[in-house]
Design an enzyme around this catalytic site. Structure first.
Site, PDB file in Angstrom:
ATOM      1  CB  THR A 181      -0.953  -0.048   1.089  1.00 15.20           C
ATOM      2  OG1 THR A 181      -1.807  -1.184   1.159  1.00 15.20           O
ATOM      3  CG2 THR A 181      -1.963   1.242   1.163  1.00 15.20           C
ATOM      4  N   GLY A 220       2.544  -2.891   8.419  1.00 18.11           N
ATOM      5  CA  GLY A 220       2.814  -3.469   9.706  1.00 18.11           C
ATOM      6  C   GLY A 220       4.165  -3.435   9.954  1.00 18.11           C
ATOM      7  CD  GLU A 463      -4.336  -9.182   3.276  1.00 14.93           C
ATOM      8  OE1 GLU A 463      -4.862  -9.415   2.140  1.00 14.93           O
ATOM      9  OE2 GLU A 463      -3.300  -9.025   3.631  1.00 14.93           O
TER      10      GLU A 463
HETATM   11  C1  LIG Z   1      -2.489  -9.022  11.492  1.00 16.42           C
HETATM   12  C2  LIG Z   1      -2.968  -8.222  10.388  1.00 16.42           C
HETATM   13  C3  LIG Z   1      -2.187  -7.239   9.795  1.00 16.42           C
HETATM   14  C4  LIG Z   1      -2.702  -6.603   8.701  1.00 16.42           C
HETATM   15  C5  LIG Z   1      -2.074  -6.934   7.504  1.00 16.42           C
HETATM   16  C6  LIG Z   1      -2.591  -6.285   6.158  1.00 16.42           C
HETATM   17  C7  LIG Z   1      -1.930  -6.248   4.900  1.00 16.42           C
HETATM   18  C8  LIG Z   1      -2.570  -5.695   3.858  1.00 16.42           C
HETATM   19  O1  LIG Z   1      -3.429  -4.936   3.898  1.00 16.42           O
HETATM   20  S1  LIG Z   1      -1.701  -6.008   2.295  1.00 16.42           S
HETATM   21  C9  LIG Z   1      -2.379  -5.062   1.336  1.00 16.42           C
HETATM   22  C10 LIG Z   1      -3.655  -5.681   0.902  1.00 16.42           C
HETATM   23  N1  LIG Z   1      -4.337  -4.723  -0.215  1.00 16.42           N
HETATM   24  C11 LIG Z   1      -5.104  -5.326  -1.068  1.00 16.42           C
HETATM   25  O2  LIG Z   1      -5.844  -6.076  -0.979  1.00 16.42           O
HETATM   26  C12 LIG Z   1      -5.664  -4.465  -2.415  1.00 16.42           C
HETATM   27  C13 LIG Z   1      -6.828  -4.830  -2.950  1.00 16.42           C
HETATM   28  N2  LIG Z   1      -6.700  -4.385  -4.387  1.00 16.42           N
HETATM   29  C14 LIG Z   1      -6.668  -5.662  -5.243  1.00 16.42           C
HETATM   30  O3  LIG Z   1      -6.382  -6.644  -4.893  1.00 16.42           O
HETATM   31  C15 LIG Z   1      -6.558  -5.138  -6.789  1.00 16.42           C
HETATM   32  O4  LIG Z   1      -6.175  -3.736  -6.828  1.00 16.42           O
HETATM   33  C16 LIG Z   1      -8.354  -5.488  -7.474  1.00 16.42           C
HETATM   34  C17 LIG Z   1      -8.393  -7.041  -7.199  1.00 16.42           C
HETATM   35  C18 LIG Z   1      -9.280  -4.819  -6.306  1.00 16.42           C
HETATM   36  C19 LIG Z   1      -8.112  -4.812  -8.877  1.00 16.42           C
HETATM   37  O5  LIG Z   1      -7.215  -5.474  -9.166  1.00 16.42           O
HETATM   38  P1  LIG Z   1      -7.044  -5.146 -10.709  1.00 16.42           P
HETATM   39  O6  LIG Z   1      -5.538  -5.621 -11.196  1.00 16.42           O
HETATM   40  O7  LIG Z   1      -7.381  -3.971 -11.186  1.00 16.42           O
HETATM   41  O8  LIG Z   1      -7.822  -6.334 -11.576  1.00 16.42           O
HETATM   42  P2  LIG Z   1      -9.312  -6.245 -11.964  1.00 16.42           P
HETATM   43  O9  LIG Z   1     -10.300  -5.944 -10.872  1.00 16.42           O
HETATM   44  O10 LIG Z   1      -9.249  -5.661 -13.146  1.00 16.42           O
HETATM   45  O11 LIG Z   1      -9.635  -7.983 -12.202  1.00 16.42           O
HETATM   46  C20 LIG Z   1      -8.469  -8.319 -13.240  1.00 16.42           C
HETATM   47  C21 LIG Z   1      -8.683  -9.852 -12.954  1.00 16.42           C
HETATM   48  O12 LIG Z   1      -7.896 -10.361 -11.990  1.00 16.42           O
HETATM   49  C22 LIG Z   1      -8.608 -10.995 -11.090  1.00 16.42           C
HETATM   50  N3  LIG Z   1      -8.150 -11.058  -9.670  1.00 16.42           N
HETATM   51  C23 LIG Z   1      -7.771  -9.871  -9.034  1.00 16.42           C
HETATM   52  N4  LIG Z   1      -7.084 -10.082  -7.796  1.00 16.42           N
HETATM   53  C24 LIG Z   1      -7.126 -11.252  -7.928  1.00 16.42           C
HETATM   54  C25 LIG Z   1      -6.584 -12.221  -6.775  1.00 16.42           C
HETATM   55  N5  LIG Z   1      -5.944 -11.922  -5.956  1.00 16.42           N
HETATM   56  N6  LIG Z   1      -6.175 -13.736  -7.240  1.00 16.42           N
HETATM   57  C26 LIG Z   1      -6.751 -13.863  -8.252  1.00 16.42           C
HETATM   58  N7  LIG Z   1      -7.529 -13.398  -9.154  1.00 16.42           N
HETATM   59  C27 LIG Z   1      -7.664 -12.040  -8.956  1.00 16.42           C
HETATM   60  C28 LIG Z   1      -9.973 -10.564 -11.060  1.00 16.42           C
HETATM   61  O13 LIG Z   1     -11.061 -11.365 -10.519  1.00 16.42           O
HETATM   62  C29 LIG Z   1     -10.244 -10.370 -12.813  1.00 16.42           C
HETATM   63  O14 LIG Z   1     -10.422 -11.507 -13.278  1.00 16.42           O
HETATM   64  P3  LIG Z   1     -11.382 -11.503 -14.306  1.00 16.42           P
HETATM   65  O15 LIG Z   1     -12.838 -11.049 -13.829  1.00 16.42           O
HETATM   66  O16 LIG Z   1     -11.580 -12.794 -15.084  1.00 16.42           O
HETATM   67  O17 LIG Z   1     -10.936 -10.309 -15.303  1.00 16.42           O
HETATM   68  C1  FAD Z   2      -4.767  -1.653  10.624  1.00 18.36           C
HETATM   69  C2  FAD Z   2      -4.059  -1.731   9.004  1.00 18.36           C
HETATM   70  C3  FAD Z   2      -3.066  -2.459   8.748  1.00 18.36           C
HETATM   71  C4  FAD Z   2      -2.507  -2.665   7.346  1.00 18.36           C
HETATM   72  N1  FAD Z   2      -1.351  -3.279   7.061  1.00 18.36           N
HETATM   73  C5  FAD Z   2      -0.795  -3.164   5.859  1.00 18.36           C
HETATM   74  C6  FAD Z   2       0.403  -3.778   5.693  1.00 18.36           C
HETATM   75  O1  FAD Z   2       0.635  -4.498   6.443  1.00 18.36           O
HETATM   76  N2  FAD Z   2       0.418  -3.701   4.291  1.00 18.36           N
HETATM   77  C7  FAD Z   2       0.074  -3.205   3.218  1.00 18.36           C
HETATM   78  O2  FAD Z   2       0.622  -3.120   2.138  1.00 18.36           O
HETATM   79  N3  FAD Z   2      -1.046  -2.481   3.555  1.00 18.36           N
HETATM   80  C8  FAD Z   2      -1.474  -2.170   4.784  1.00 18.36           C
HETATM   81  N4  FAD Z   2      -2.783  -1.794   5.122  1.00 18.36           N
HETATM   82  C9  FAD Z   2      -3.371  -0.998   4.014  1.00 18.36           C
HETATM   83  C10 FAD Z   2      -4.737  -1.605   3.571  1.00 18.36           C
HETATM   84  O3  FAD Z   2      -4.430  -2.769   2.766  1.00 18.36           O
HETATM   85  C11 FAD Z   2      -5.607  -0.646   2.649  1.00 18.36           C
HETATM   86  O4  FAD Z   2      -5.764   0.401   3.809  1.00 18.36           O
HETATM   87  C12 FAD Z   2      -6.642  -1.273   2.052  1.00 18.36           C
HETATM   88  O5  FAD Z   2      -6.194  -1.862   1.064  1.00 18.36           O
HETATM   89  C13 FAD Z   2      -7.504  -0.003   1.461  1.00 18.36           C
HETATM   90  O6  FAD Z   2      -7.043   0.946   0.623  1.00 18.36           O
HETATM   91  P1  FAD Z   2      -7.075   2.477   0.879  1.00 18.36           P
HETATM   92  O7  FAD Z   2      -6.710   2.682   2.388  1.00 18.36           O
HETATM   93  O8  FAD Z   2      -6.407   3.304  -0.158  1.00 18.36           O
HETATM   94  O9  FAD Z   2      -8.775   2.763   0.848  1.00 18.36           O
HETATM   95  P2  FAD Z   2      -9.579   3.128  -0.526  1.00 18.36           P
HETATM   96  O10 FAD Z   2      -9.280   2.131  -1.545  1.00 18.36           O
HETATM   97  O11 FAD Z   2      -9.144   4.378  -0.754  1.00 18.36           O
HETATM   98  O12 FAD Z   2     -10.880   3.259   0.055  1.00 18.36           O
HETATM   99  C14 FAD Z   2     -11.616   4.272   0.564  1.00 18.36           C
HETATM  100  C15 FAD Z   2     -13.132   4.278  -0.008  1.00 18.36           C
HETATM  101  O13 FAD Z   2     -13.277   4.108  -1.301  1.00 18.36           O
HETATM  102  C16 FAD Z   2     -13.959   2.932  -1.892  1.00 18.36           C
HETATM  103  N5  FAD Z   2     -13.354   2.558  -3.191  1.00 18.36           N
HETATM  104  C17 FAD Z   2     -12.324   2.338  -3.472  1.00 18.36           C
HETATM  105  N6  FAD Z   2     -12.200   1.677  -4.804  1.00 18.36           N
HETATM  106  C18 FAD Z   2     -13.402   1.372  -5.134  1.00 18.36           C
HETATM  107  C19 FAD Z   2     -13.988   0.513  -6.338  1.00 18.36           C
HETATM  108  N7  FAD Z   2     -13.223   0.246  -7.217  1.00 18.36           N
HETATM  109  N8  FAD Z   2     -15.257   0.647  -6.116  1.00 18.36           N
HETATM  110  C20 FAD Z   2     -16.119   1.072  -5.262  1.00 18.36           C
HETATM  111  N9  FAD Z   2     -15.611   1.673  -4.107  1.00 18.36           N
HETATM  112  C21 FAD Z   2     -14.418   2.058  -4.003  1.00 18.36           C
HETATM  113  C22 FAD Z   2     -13.898   1.877  -0.659  1.00 18.36           C
HETATM  114  O14 FAD Z   2     -14.894   0.991  -0.814  1.00 18.36           O
HETATM  115  C23 FAD Z   2     -13.702   2.957   0.199  1.00 18.36           C
HETATM  116  O15 FAD Z   2     -15.083   3.200   1.063  1.00 18.36           O
HETATM  117  C24 FAD Z   2      -3.157  -1.665   6.502  1.00 18.36           C
HETATM  118  C25 FAD Z   2      -4.432  -1.077   6.684  1.00 18.36           C
HETATM  119  C26 FAD Z   2      -4.829  -0.761   7.988  1.00 18.36           C
HETATM  120  C27 FAD Z   2      -6.008  -0.256   8.454  1.00 18.36           C
END
Ligand SMILES: CCCCC/C=C/C(=O)SCCNC(=O)CCNC(=O)[C@H](O)C(C)(C)COP(=O)(O)OP(=O)(O)OC[C@H]1O[C@@H](n2cnc3c(N)ncnc32)[C@H](O)[C@@H]1OP(=O)(O)O
Ligand code: FAD
Length: 613
Positions: A181, A220, A463
């Site tokens: 992120t 984190g 996530e």
């Molecule tokens: C103890 C706890 C600590 C906390 C730890 C936290 C860690 C984090 O938060 S890590 C960061 C997490 N961030 C995310 O999860 C980001 C979320 N965003 C995404 O995953 C992607 O941006 C997206 C999926 C929302 C969009 O990706 P994009 O490349 O724009 O893809 P499309 O929507 O155009 O779809 C393309 C195609 O790919 C398939 N797909 C997308 N993601 C996945 C996946 N993970 N696995 C398999 N396939 C995936 C999607 O379904 C599309 O397929 P088709 O519909 O067949 O085109």
């Molecule tokens: C406690 C905590 C721990 C984290 N740890 C990690 C980590 O270890 N590593 C890491 O990489 N990241 C980490 N993150 C970041 C986290 O993965 C992001 O905050 C998360 O993916 C959401 O992205 P954003 O914050 O940009 O929110 P945004 O995507 O900007 O969301 C804001 C609003 O926009 C809306 N929105 C965005 N896109 C769309 C769409 N396509 N359609 C409709 N609505 C939409 C959402 O629904 C939401 O209401 C952490 C976050 C938190 C809170």
């Protein structure tokens, strides 16, 4: 000397119509797993809180002899060292501490448990989690290291890279994070700006965060703890953008822990919860890493800079999919903890009268209190059992993926995305209901419930933000609906789109049939998914582009994903309760709980169910 139990609590427990041990064994995967889960913290608490008498040690070792292979490496000197280390300081609550002090206390405990896990040779990930959770109840500063950092190495690294890096992670020679992120982007990964440009002369990548919005932000452990990151960046080689790839990036000096040249890193400041996790920011100013530091299991960069693409460019997302499964399960267990606290409190709290002059009753006697809690007990069971069912699907699909068969990847992504959103939203609502059910005392940090909420509610965001995850699942569901409309063959999980019919046999004055409940949820999901598809097609018929029509239908598409998850959960709960081999009294009770969960869901979403008749 056993602790004395409150008589009201003892009375409530004595009225159970089933043997709790049967259920506990089932929830923890059997008596052996439960025994170990209970043994480990007890074992270490013993070394922490009391002088280790020789008798104690013999008893412990006698108990442990059944796992002799695991513990023989333990030596008495280690026990004494650990006991000494803690006896002086003991456990201090972090509730009254500053953020710095709370982080240090959590770090102290986490380092202790990391050492003990190695000394006890605990290999099982679940056991490691149980063990740590006792000692670091809040956000663990090593959380990213334990899961996403190691998972990324295991799933994205080549065999050589795994051999090289995993032992460093397992022995804490390095402490890692997963840095994806950015300040400007968390959801839209194609918008990530951090670059990894390949320098063919020196066979190195030059990592750069060119703008303020490209700063890594949120990961984190980035603030203080981590000295290495698995960092996701846009790969540029031979002038071409090859999309997001993962890289092993040293951040801090392994001895001095000072940031390395070109690295600016720090903590992002106070948060709503997760106070003992140092979420941080990172800026890279043309930092060089060797070519070998790109995780090349699926995609590669050759020495001459040639990019070899992966068979499926979504494989780089696997660490997120894996961790979403962890979140799905933890949501259920978090609600289970909160509702246990609230139910015990409701057995011992006497407040108000039901019969005037009859004396104050246990608040658990109020039907409103029972509704608040029993629905959350049912929800906790439903989420835990549905998470097990989803994990079984994941494990079978993942083993196929490891052999190169990626056919289940879309279903897996849809299931993890929708279930992660459904379970975390349900958990957030449920934990807050449990807090309020405890009145003022639920608002005390000492109740434990506020921290459960403020820590875990972030799972609705991290996530993959929940709304976005529902829309991801809706992509898959909508595709299946389109295929169903054409009479094509569907994946097993969505075949109900073609077969679901509303032939409910139960009538309102009968005890509802469980098969009818599954049929009702299946039909509701099929109807909502079909409606969302119709709304999308109506948008197209109005001349909107595919993306505009998608946005036009997005509210229904989110509903479709949640209805799908709700059906998956109800089906898993009923089928697992029926098939778990419980004695009659336990099974009867659990099926009653399943009905309560399902009927409460129908009340909460009565619009959907009324609409589908
Ligand atoms: C103890 C706890 C600590 C906390 C730890 C936290 C860690 C984090 O938060 S890590 C960061 C997490 N961030 C995310 O999860 C980001 C979320 N965003 C995404 O995953 C992607 O941006 C997206 C999926 C929302 C969009 O990706 P994009 O490349 O724009 O893809 P499309 O929507 O155009 O779809 C393309 C195609 O790919 C398939 N797909 C997308 N993601 C996945 C996946 N993970 N696995 C398999 N396939 C995936 C999607 O379904 C599309 O397929 P088709 O519909 O067949 O085109
Ligand atoms: C406690 C905590 C721990 C984290 N740890 C990690 C980590 O270890 N590593 C890491 O990489 N990241 C980490 N993150 C970041 C986290 O993965 C992001 O905050 C998360 O993916 C959401 O992205 P954003 O914050 O940009 O929110 P945004 O995507 O900007 O969301 C804001 C609003 O926009 C809306 N929105 C965005 N896109 C769309 C769409 N396509 N359609 C409709 N609505 C939409 C959402 O629904 C939401 O209401 C952490 C976050 C938190 C809170």
């Amino acid at each position: 000397m056993g602790k004395s139990v409150n008589p009201d609590l003892a009375k409530a427990r004595s009225q159970a119509t089933f043997d709790p041990a049967n259920l506990t064994n089932y929830l923890y995967g059997g008596p052996e797993k439960l025994r170990r889960k209970r043994y480990l913290p007890a074992f270490v608490f013993k070394e922490l809180c009391t002088e280790m008498s020789l008798t104690d040690l013999c008893l412990i070792f006698l108990g442990l002899l059944t796992h002799v292979s695991d513990y023989l490496g333990l030596t008495l000197s280690i026990e004494n060292m650990a006991a000494k280390e803690y006896k002086e300081e003991g456990f201090k609550s972090t509730d009254d501490m500053s953020r710095e002090e709370a982080y240090e206390e959590s770090m102290r405990r986490a380092v202790y448990t990391n050492k003990r896990v190695l000394q006890l040779n605990l290999q099982d990930q679940e056991e490691q989690y149980y063990f740590r959770e006792i000692f670091v109840p809040g956000a663990n500063p090593f959380a990213l290291h334990y899961v996403m950092f190691k998972d990324a190495i295991n799933t994205q690294g080549t065999e050589d890279q795994i051999q090289k890096w995993l032992p460093l992670a397992e022995t804490y020679a390095v402490t890692g994070t997963y840095a994806q992120t950015e300040l400007g982007h968390g959801t839209f990964l194609r918008g990530l700006e951090t670059t990894a440009e390949y320098d063919v002369q020196r066979e190195e990548f030059i990592l750069n965060t060119p703008t303020i919005t490209s700063s890594k932000f949120w990961p984190g452990a980035l603030g203080k703890t981590a000295n290495v990151a698995i960092l996701n960046a846009k790969l540029i080689t031979k002038g071409r953008n090859c999309g997001m790839q993962s890289f092993w990036v040293p951040l801090r000096h392994l001895e001095t822990h000072q940031p390395l040249p070109g690295i600016t890193v720090g903590d992002i400041g106070p948060k709503f919860g997760y106070h003992t996790s140092d979420n941080g920011f990172l800026q890279l100013n043309r930092v060089r890493i060797p070519r070998e530091n790109m995780l090349m299991r699926y995609s590669k960069v050759l020495q001459d800079g040639t990019f070899v693409p992966p068979e499926n460019d979504r494989l780089v997302y696997v660490p997120m999919t894996q961790f979403r499964f962890v979140v799905i399960g933890r949501s259920g267990w978090t609600l289970a903890k909160a509702v246990t606290v609230a139910t015990r409190y409701s057995a011992v709290r006497r407040q108000s009268e039901i019969t005037p002059g009859g004396g104050e009753v246990q608040i658990l006697d109020f039907q409103t209190q029972q509704h608040k809690l029993f629905t959350q007990i049912a929800s906790a069971y439903a989420m835990i059992i549905a998470a097990k069912a989803a994990k079984d699907l994941y494990d079978s699909a993942f083993s196929k993926m490891e052999k190169g068969n990626l056919e289940d990847l879309p279903m897996l992504h849809a299931l993890t995305s929708s279930m992660k959103a459904f379970n975390t939203w349900e958990m957030a609502t449920g934990v807050e209901q449990c807090r309020m059910a405890c009145g003022g005392h639920g608002y005390l940090l000492a109740s434990g419930i506020p921290q459960m909420y403020t820590d875990m509610v972030s799972a609705c965001t991290y996530e993959g933000e929940n709304t976005v995850m529902c829309l991801q699942a809706a992509r898959f569901l909508n595709k299946c609906q389109e295929a169903a409309n054409k009479g094509e063959r569907l994946p097993q999980l969505t075949r109900f789109l073609q077969t679901s019919r509303l032939n409910i046999s139960s009538s309102l004055d009968q005890d509802v049939d469980l098969n009818d409940i599954i049929a009702a949820y299946e039909f509701r999901a099929a109807t909502v998914i079909s409606e969302a598809n119709a709304r999308l097609n109506a948008g197209l018929a109005m001349g909107k582009s595919q993306s505009e029509a998608w946005n036009y239908a997005s509210q229904l598409l989110v509903k479709a994903a949640l209805a799908f998850s709700h059906w998956f959960t109800v089906r898993a709960l009923i089928e697992n309760m029926r098939g778990a081999g419980f004695d009659n009294s336990t099974e009867t009770l659990l099926l009653q709980l399943a009905k309560l969960y399902a009927l409460d869901g129908m009340l909460r979403y009565s619009g959907d169910f009324r609409k589908v008749g």
